[in-house]
Scaffold this motif. Structure first.
Motif, PDB file in Angstrom:
ATOM      1  N   VAL A 194      -1.979  -3.751  -8.409  1.00  0.00           N
ATOM      2  CA  VAL A 194      -0.965  -4.358  -7.546  1.00  0.00           C
ATOM      3  C   VAL A 194      -0.614  -5.747  -8.075  1.00  0.00           C
ATOM      4  O   VAL A 194       0.564  -6.094  -8.208  1.00  0.00           O
ATOM      5  CB  VAL A 194      -1.454  -4.442  -6.082  1.00  0.00           C
ATOM      6  N   THR A 199       0.822  -1.218   0.000  1.00  0.00           N
ATOM      7  CA  THR A 199       0.000   0.000   0.000  1.00  0.00           C
ATOM      8  C   THR A 199       0.855   1.267   0.000  1.00  0.00           C
ATOM      9  O   THR A 199       0.312   2.361  -0.126  1.00  0.00           O
ATOM     10  CB  THR A 199      -0.948   0.042   1.212  1.00  0.00           C
ATOM     11  N   SER A 210       2.802   4.183  -1.354  1.00  0.00           N
ATOM     12  CA  SER A 210       2.717   4.855  -2.656  1.00  0.00           C
ATOM     13  C   SER A 210       4.028   4.790  -3.436  1.00  0.00           C
ATOM     14  O   SER A 210       4.022   4.750  -4.665  1.00  0.00           O
ATOM     15  CB  SER A 210       2.280   6.309  -2.481  1.00  0.00           C
ATOM     16  N   LYS A 248       4.221   2.000  -6.040  1.00  0.00           N
ATOM     17  CA  LYS A 248       3.155   1.866  -7.039  1.00  0.00           C
ATOM     18  C   LYS A 248       3.650   1.554  -8.450  1.00  0.00           C
ATOM     19  O   LYS A 248       2.928   0.995  -9.249  1.00  0.00           O
ATOM     20  CB  LYS A 248       2.251   3.085  -7.043  1.00  0.00           C
ATOM     21  N   ASP A 249       4.895   1.896  -8.752  1.00  0.00           N
ATOM     22  CA  ASP A 249       5.435   1.617 -10.090  1.00  0.00           C
ATOM     23  C   ASP A 249       6.619   0.655 -10.045  1.00  0.00           C
ATOM     24  O   ASP A 249       7.372   0.548 -11.003  1.00  0.00           O
ATOM     25  CB  ASP A 249       5.845   2.912 -10.784  1.00  0.00           C
TER      26      ASP A 249
END
Length: 173
Positions: free
Chosen positions: A150, A110, A112, A115-116
Motif C-alpha cells: 500500500v 483496503t 481490492s 490494489k493496483d
C-alpha cells in the motif's frame, strides 16, 4: 503526437476538506499555467458528484476529475472501479476531522479494486493559522504503518488550494 488516453481521477475526502476548490485550482492552472492565479472562492459543498475535465499541453493528456461529495461517503466505494487514480484530500487545519479522515482513508485503501492504483494523499489548508504540524498529522494518520504494497502506491503532498501552494506538483504528478 496523439494525446494519451484520458486519466480518470476520483477526488474524495470529508466534507469541507477543499476538494471543490482543489479541482477548480487545478483546472485554472492547466489553462493559465499560473499556480496562484485568481479563482472564484465561492464554493458550496458538493452534493452528489461533480465532473470536470482538463487538457494538459505539457503532457498532452486529458484528465477527468470526478469529485464525490463528503456527504456521499456511504457510496464512495462504488466510484472506485471507474478511476485510474485516487486523490484523497485531508484538511490539515481541523484536528477534530483528522481522525475521521484517517479512518475513511484506511477503509478505502483496503478496497481490492484499488490494489493496483496510485493514490495521492493531499494534506490541504497549509495556509491556515490552525494548521497542524506534519508530525502531528503523521501521528494521527499513521500512513507509515500501512503494509508496504500500500505504501508503495501512496504519494503524499502538502498543499493549499486557496493560495495555490504545490498545485503545479499535483498537476505534474
Amino acid at each position: 503526437m496523439a494525446p494519451e488516453p484520458s486519466v480518470d481521477v476520483l477526488v474524495l475526502g470529508l466534507q469541507g476538506g477543499g476538494k471543490s476548490l482543489l479541482v477548480r485550482r487545478l483546472v485554472n492552472l492547466a489553462k493559465s499555467d499560473i499556480p496562484d492565479a485568481p479563482i472564484d472562492f465561492d464554493v458550496v459543498a458538493t452534493v452528489g458528484v461533480e465532473l470536470q475535465s482538463l487538457s494538459t499541453s505539457k503532457r498532452n493528456r486529458n484528465i477527468k476529475f470526478r469529485e464525490v461529495g463528503g456527504a456521499m461517503l456511504p457510496v464512495w466505494a462504488q466510484y472506485l472501479r471507474d478511476c485510474r487514480v485516487l486523490v484523497y484530500v485531508v484538511d490539515m487545519s481541523d484536528p477534530l476531522m483528522l481522525a475521521s479522515s484517517a479512518m475513511e482513508l484506511y477503509v478505502l485503501l483496503t478496497e481490492s479494486v484499488l490494489k493496483d492504483r496510485k493514490v495521492l494523499v493531499l494534506f490541504n489548508k497549509i495556509d491556515q493559522p490552525t494548521v497542524m504540524s506534519r508530525s502531528e498529522v503523521n501521528m494521527c494518520m499513521q500512513l507509515h504503518e500501512m503494509p508496504q504494497p500500500v505504501k508503495s502506491r501512496l504519494t503524499i503532498m502538502e498543499i493549499s488550494a486557496v493560495d495555490g501552494t504545490n498545485m503545479s506538483g499535483v498537476l505534474a504528478w
